[in-house]
Scaffold this motif. Structure first.
Motif, mmCIF file in Angstrom:
data_model
loop_
_atom_site.group_PDB
_atom_site.id
_atom_site.type_symbol
_atom_site.label_atom_id
_atom_site.label_comp_id
_atom_site.label_asym_id
_atom_site.label_seq_id
_atom_site.Cartn_x
_atom_site.Cartn_y
_atom_site.Cartn_z
ATOM 1 N N ALA A 22 5.241 65.285 75.027
ATOM 2 C CA ALA A 22 6.016 65.631 76.224
ATOM 3 C C ALA A 22 5.126 65.557 77.450
ATOM 4 C CB ALA A 22 6.606 67.031 76.078
ATOM 5 N N LYS B 224 3.210 66.619 70.593
ATOM 6 C CA LYS B 224 1.854 66.998 71.009
ATOM 7 C C LYS B 224 0.793 66.061 70.436
ATOM 8 C CE LYS B 224 3.193 71.833 71.698
ATOM 9 N NZ LYS B 224 2.769 73.237 71.829
ATOM 10 N N SER C 103 10.078 71.028 77.121
ATOM 11 C CA SER C 103 9.238 70.023 77.796
ATOM 12 C C SER C 103 9.765 68.616 77.549
ATOM 13 C CB SER C 103 7.797 70.115 77.289
ATOM 14 O OG SER C 103 7.311 71.425 77.387
ATOM 15 N N ASP D 56 9.840 77.882 68.194
ATOM 16 C CA ASP D 56 9.477 78.065 69.588
ATOM 17 C C ASP D 56 8.077 77.496 69.812
ATOM 18 O OD1 ASP D 56 8.977 80.571 67.925
ATOM 19 O OD2 ASP D 56 7.566 80.843 69.580
HETATM 20 P P1 GDP Z 1 9.860 75.112 73.316
HETATM 21 O O1 GDP Z 1 9.719 76.570 73.024
HETATM 22 O O2 GDP Z 1 10.048 74.325 72.045
HETATM 23 O O3 GDP Z 1 10.932 74.815 74.324
HETATM 24 O O4 GDP Z 1 8.443 74.631 73.895
HETATM 25 P P2 GDP Z 1 8.012 74.326 75.408
HETATM 26 O O5 GDP Z 1 8.612 73.070 75.884
HETATM 27 O O6 GDP Z 1 8.230 75.539 76.229
HETATM 28 O O7 GDP Z 1 6.441 74.048 75.211
HETATM 29 C C1 GDP Z 1 5.557 75.033 74.730
HETATM 30 C C2 GDP Z 1 4.160 74.780 75.275
HETATM 31 O O8 GDP Z 1 3.630 73.573 74.756
HETATM 32 C C3 GDP Z 1 4.092 74.641 76.794
HETATM 33 O O9 GDP Z 1 2.887 75.239 77.229
HETATM 34 C C4 GDP Z 1 4.081 73.154 77.016
HETATM 35 O O10 GDP Z 1 3.437 72.798 78.216
HETATM 36 C C5 GDP Z 1 3.281 72.674 75.807
HETATM 37 N N1 GDP Z 1 3.668 71.324 75.367
HETATM 38 C C6 GDP Z 1 4.883 70.892 75.016
HETATM 39 N N2 GDP Z 1 4.856 69.615 74.602
HETATM 40 C C7 GDP Z 1 3.572 69.216 74.687
HETATM 41 C C8 GDP Z 1 2.883 67.985 74.389
HETATM 42 O O11 GDP Z 1 3.451 66.986 73.942
HETATM 43 N N3 GDP Z 1 1.538 67.966 74.611
HETATM 44 C C9 GDP Z 1 0.856 69.050 75.092
HETATM 45 N N4 GDP Z 1 -0.453 68.910 75.279
HETATM 46 N N5 GDP Z 1 1.466 70.211 75.373
HETATM 47 C C10 GDP Z 1 2.804 70.304 75.180
#
Ligand code: GDP
Ligand code: MG
Length: 179
Positions: free
Chosen positions: A162, A130, A33, A27
Protein backbone atom coordinates in the motif's frame (compact mmCIF):
# COMPACT_ATOMS: atom_id res chain seq x y z
CA UNK A 1 -36.96 10.83 -27.83
CA UNK A 2 -37.22 10.35 -24.06
CA UNK A 3 -37.67 6.65 -24.60
CA UNK A 4 -34.66 6.45 -26.89
CA UNK A 5 -32.37 8.18 -24.47
CA UNK A 6 -33.49 6.08 -21.51
CA UNK A 7 -32.91 2.83 -23.36
CA UNK A 8 -29.56 4.23 -24.41
CA UNK A 9 -28.73 4.89 -20.75
CA UNK A 10 -29.73 1.41 -19.83
CA UNK A 11 -27.52 0.04 -22.57
CA UNK A 12 -24.60 2.16 -21.36
CA UNK A 13 -24.89 1.00 -17.77
CA UNK A 14 -25.03 -2.60 -18.87
CA UNK A 15 -21.71 -2.30 -20.60
CA UNK A 16 -19.87 -1.84 -17.35
CA UNK A 17 -19.73 -4.88 -15.11
CA UNK A 18 -20.55 -4.27 -11.46
CA UNK A 19 -18.58 -6.17 -8.88
CA UNK A 20 -19.17 -6.10 -5.19
CA UNK A 21 -16.08 -6.95 -3.20
CA UNK A 22 -15.66 -7.32 0.55
CA UNK A 23 -12.24 -6.62 1.95
CA UNK A 24 -11.32 -8.35 5.16
CA UNK A 25 -8.26 -9.22 7.21
CA UNK A 26 -6.77 -8.83 10.65
CA UNK A 27 -6.38 -5.29 11.91
CA UNK A 28 -3.17 -3.55 10.86
CA UNK A 29 -2.88 -5.68 7.70
CA UNK A 30 -3.25 -2.59 5.51
CA UNK A 31 -6.89 -2.70 4.32
CA UNK A 32 -7.58 1.01 4.78
CA UNK A 33 -4.22 1.95 3.25
CA UNK A 34 -4.91 -0.24 0.22
CA UNK A 35 -8.33 1.33 -0.24
CA UNK A 36 -6.79 4.81 -0.12
CA UNK A 37 -3.95 3.87 -2.43
CA UNK A 38 -6.35 2.34 -4.90
CA UNK A 39 -8.15 5.66 -4.93
CA UNK A 40 -4.79 7.27 -5.78
CA UNK A 41 -4.62 9.31 -2.62
CA UNK A 42 -1.17 10.56 -1.86
CA UNK A 43 -0.97 10.08 1.88
CA UNK A 44 -1.40 6.89 3.81
CA UNK A 45 -4.21 7.23 6.33
CA UNK A 46 -3.51 7.39 10.03
CA UNK A 47 -3.28 4.13 11.90
CA UNK A 48 -6.72 4.43 13.50
CA UNK A 49 -8.32 0.98 13.29
CA UNK A 50 -11.48 0.78 11.22
CA UNK A 51 -14.37 1.01 13.64
CA UNK A 52 -17.29 0.73 11.28
CA UNK A 53 -16.43 0.20 7.66
CA UNK A 54 -15.26 2.13 4.62
CA UNK A 55 -16.77 1.95 1.19
CA UNK A 56 -15.04 2.97 -2.01
CA UNK A 57 -16.32 2.80 -5.54
CA UNK A 58 -13.65 2.53 -8.17
CA UNK A 59 -13.52 1.76 -11.83
CA UNK A 60 -10.91 -0.50 -13.32
CA UNK A 61 -11.12 -1.37 -16.99
CA UNK A 62 -14.73 -2.41 -17.57
CA UNK A 63 -15.54 -3.16 -13.97
CA UNK A 64 -17.03 -0.87 -11.36
CA UNK A 65 -15.87 -2.21 -8.02
CA UNK A 66 -17.73 -1.43 -4.83
CA UNK A 67 -15.21 -2.22 -2.16
CA UNK A 68 -16.36 -2.70 1.42
CA UNK A 69 -13.67 -2.63 4.07
CA UNK A 70 -15.54 -4.30 6.91
CA UNK A 71 -12.48 -4.79 9.10
CA UNK A 72 -13.08 -7.56 11.61
CA UNK A 73 -16.85 -7.26 11.48
CA UNK A 74 -17.33 -10.78 10.14
CA UNK A 75 -15.89 -12.30 13.26
CA UNK A 76 -17.54 -9.98 15.76
CA UNK A 77 -21.13 -10.02 14.58
CA UNK A 78 -21.78 -12.37 11.75
CA UNK A 79 -25.40 -11.30 11.58
CA UNK A 80 -24.37 -7.74 10.82
CA UNK A 81 -21.70 -8.85 8.39
CA UNK A 82 -24.20 -10.99 6.49
CA UNK A 83 -25.70 -7.82 5.02
CA UNK A 84 -22.39 -6.91 3.39
CA UNK A 85 -21.99 -10.31 1.81
CA UNK A 86 -25.31 -10.15 -0.04
CA UNK A 87 -24.66 -10.28 -3.80
CA UNK A 88 -20.95 -10.27 -3.03
CA UNK A 89 -18.73 -11.61 -5.81
CA UNK A 90 -15.30 -11.55 -4.32
CA UNK A 91 -13.38 -11.43 -1.08
CA UNK A 92 -10.06 -9.62 -0.81
CA UNK A 93 -8.17 -10.97 2.17
CA UNK A 94 -5.32 -8.72 3.21
CA UNK A 95 -2.27 -10.12 4.98
CA UNK A 96 0.49 -8.27 6.79
CA UNK A 97 3.36 -10.30 5.33
CA UNK A 98 5.69 -9.16 8.12
CA UNK A 99 3.43 -10.39 10.92
CA UNK A 100 4.73 -13.93 11.39
CA UNK A 101 3.34 -14.06 14.92
CA UNK A 102 -0.24 -13.69 13.67
CA UNK A 103 0.05 -15.74 10.46
CA UNK A 104 -1.74 -18.64 12.12
CA UNK A 105 -4.55 -16.32 13.29
CA UNK A 106 -4.85 -15.02 9.77
CA UNK A 107 -5.03 -18.56 8.38
CA UNK A 108 -7.79 -19.57 10.79
CA UNK A 109 -9.73 -16.40 10.05
CA UNK A 110 -9.40 -16.88 6.30
CA UNK A 111 -10.59 -20.49 6.38
CA UNK A 112 -13.43 -19.68 8.76
CA UNK A 113 -14.70 -17.10 6.30
CA UNK A 114 -14.19 -19.11 3.14
CA UNK A 115 -15.93 -22.16 4.65
CA UNK A 116 -19.05 -20.08 5.18
CA UNK A 117 -22.09 -20.47 2.93
CA UNK A 118 -22.15 -16.67 2.56
CA UNK A 119 -19.12 -16.78 0.30
CA UNK A 120 -19.43 -20.22 -1.28
CA UNK A 121 -19.55 -18.71 -4.79
CA UNK A 122 -17.10 -15.88 -4.25
CA UNK A 123 -13.67 -15.52 -5.77
CA UNK A 124 -10.79 -14.97 -3.38
CA UNK A 125 -7.91 -12.58 -3.87
CA UNK A 126 -5.25 -12.69 -1.18
CA UNK A 127 -3.03 -9.63 -0.99
CA UNK A 128 0.27 -10.49 0.69
CA UNK A 129 0.73 -6.87 1.68
CA UNK A 130 3.73 -4.87 2.96
CA UNK A 131 6.08 -6.46 0.42
CA UNK A 132 8.11 -3.22 0.51
CA UNK A 133 9.39 -4.14 3.97
CA UNK A 134 12.63 -6.17 4.18
CA UNK A 135 11.24 -8.69 6.67
CA UNK A 136 8.16 -9.51 4.60
CA UNK A 137 7.50 -13.19 3.94
CA UNK A 138 7.54 -14.14 0.25
CA UNK A 139 4.28 -14.71 -1.58
CA UNK A 140 5.07 -18.44 -1.77
CA UNK A 141 5.66 -18.63 1.97
CA UNK A 142 2.48 -16.71 2.77
CA UNK A 143 0.60 -19.00 0.40
CA UNK A 144 1.93 -22.06 2.20
CA UNK A 145 1.35 -20.61 5.69
CA UNK A 146 -2.26 -19.83 4.82
CA UNK A 147 -2.88 -23.28 3.36
CA UNK A 148 -4.38 -21.78 0.22
CA UNK A 149 -4.34 -25.17 -1.49
CA UNK A 150 -7.28 -26.15 0.75
CA UNK A 151 -9.49 -23.27 -0.42
CA UNK A 152 -12.39 -24.57 -2.52
CA UNK A 153 -13.20 -21.31 -4.30
CA UNK A 154 -11.20 -19.88 -7.20
CA UNK A 155 -8.34 -17.96 -5.64
CA UNK A 156 -5.23 -16.01 -6.42
CA UNK A 157 -2.48 -14.50 -4.32
CA UNK A 158 -0.70 -11.27 -5.15
CA UNK A 159 2.18 -9.56 -3.40
CA UNK A 160 1.35 -5.93 -2.70
CA UNK A 161 2.39 -2.75 -0.98
CA UNK A 162 0.00 0.00 0.00
CA UNK A 163 3.05 2.18 0.40
CA UNK A 164 4.53 1.87 -3.09
CA UNK A 165 1.37 0.66 -4.79
CA UNK A 166 2.98 -2.45 -6.28
CA UNK A 167 0.64 -5.34 -6.97
CA UNK A 168 -2.61 -3.43 -6.47
CA UNK A 169 -3.47 -3.02 -10.13
CA UNK A 170 -2.47 -6.63 -10.79
CA UNK A 171 -4.92 -7.64 -8.07
CA UNK A 172 -7.73 -5.58 -9.58
CA UNK A 173 -6.83 -6.99 -12.96
CA UNK A 174 -7.26 -10.55 -11.73
CA UNK A 175 -10.57 -9.62 -10.09
CA UNK A 176 -11.83 -7.88 -13.22
CA UNK A 177 -11.23 -11.07 -15.21
CA UNK A 178 -12.70 -13.39 -12.60
CA UNK A 179 -15.86 -11.73 -11.31
P1 GDP B 1 -6.05 -1.94 8.53
O1 GDP B 1 -6.27 -2.06 10.00
O2 GDP B 1 -6.03 -3.30 7.88
O3 GDP B 1 -7.02 -1.01 7.86
O4 GDP B 1 -4.56 -1.37 8.35
P2 GDP B 1 -4.08 0.11 7.98
O5 GDP B 1 -4.35 0.42 6.56
O6 GDP B 1 -4.59 1.06 8.99
O7 GDP B 1 -2.49 -0.06 8.12
C1 GDP B 1 -1.87 -0.39 9.34
C2 GDP B 1 -0.46 0.17 9.37
O8 GDP B 1 0.36 -0.46 8.40
C3 GDP B 1 -0.37 1.67 9.07
O9 GDP B 1 0.65 2.21 9.89
C4 GDP B 1 0.01 1.72 7.62
O10 GDP B 1 0.72 2.89 7.29
C5 GDP B 1 0.91 0.49 7.50
N1 GDP B 1 0.87 -0.12 6.15
C6 GDP B 1 -0.19 -0.56 5.48
N2 GDP B 1 0.15 -1.11 4.31
C7 GDP B 1 1.49 -1.03 4.23
C8 GDP B 1 2.47 -1.44 3.25
O11 GDP B 1 2.16 -2.02 2.20
N3 GDP B 1 3.77 -1.17 3.54
C9 GDP B 1 4.16 -0.55 4.69
N4 GDP B 1 5.46 -0.33 4.85
N5 GDP B 1 3.28 -0.16 5.62
C10 GDP B 1 1.96 -0.39 5.41
MG1 MG C 1 -8.64 0.00 8.61
Amino acid sequence: MGQNSSSHDRHESKRKKQAKVVMIGLDFAGKSSIMYKMKQKKNLPSTVPTLGFNVEVLKYKRVVFTLFDIGGLFLKTKQLAQHYFEKNQAVIFVIDSTDKARMNDAKQTLHLIMDDQLVSNCKLLVLANKQDLPDAMSVDDVSRELNLMDIKQTWSIQGSSAKTGIGLLEGLDWLSKNV
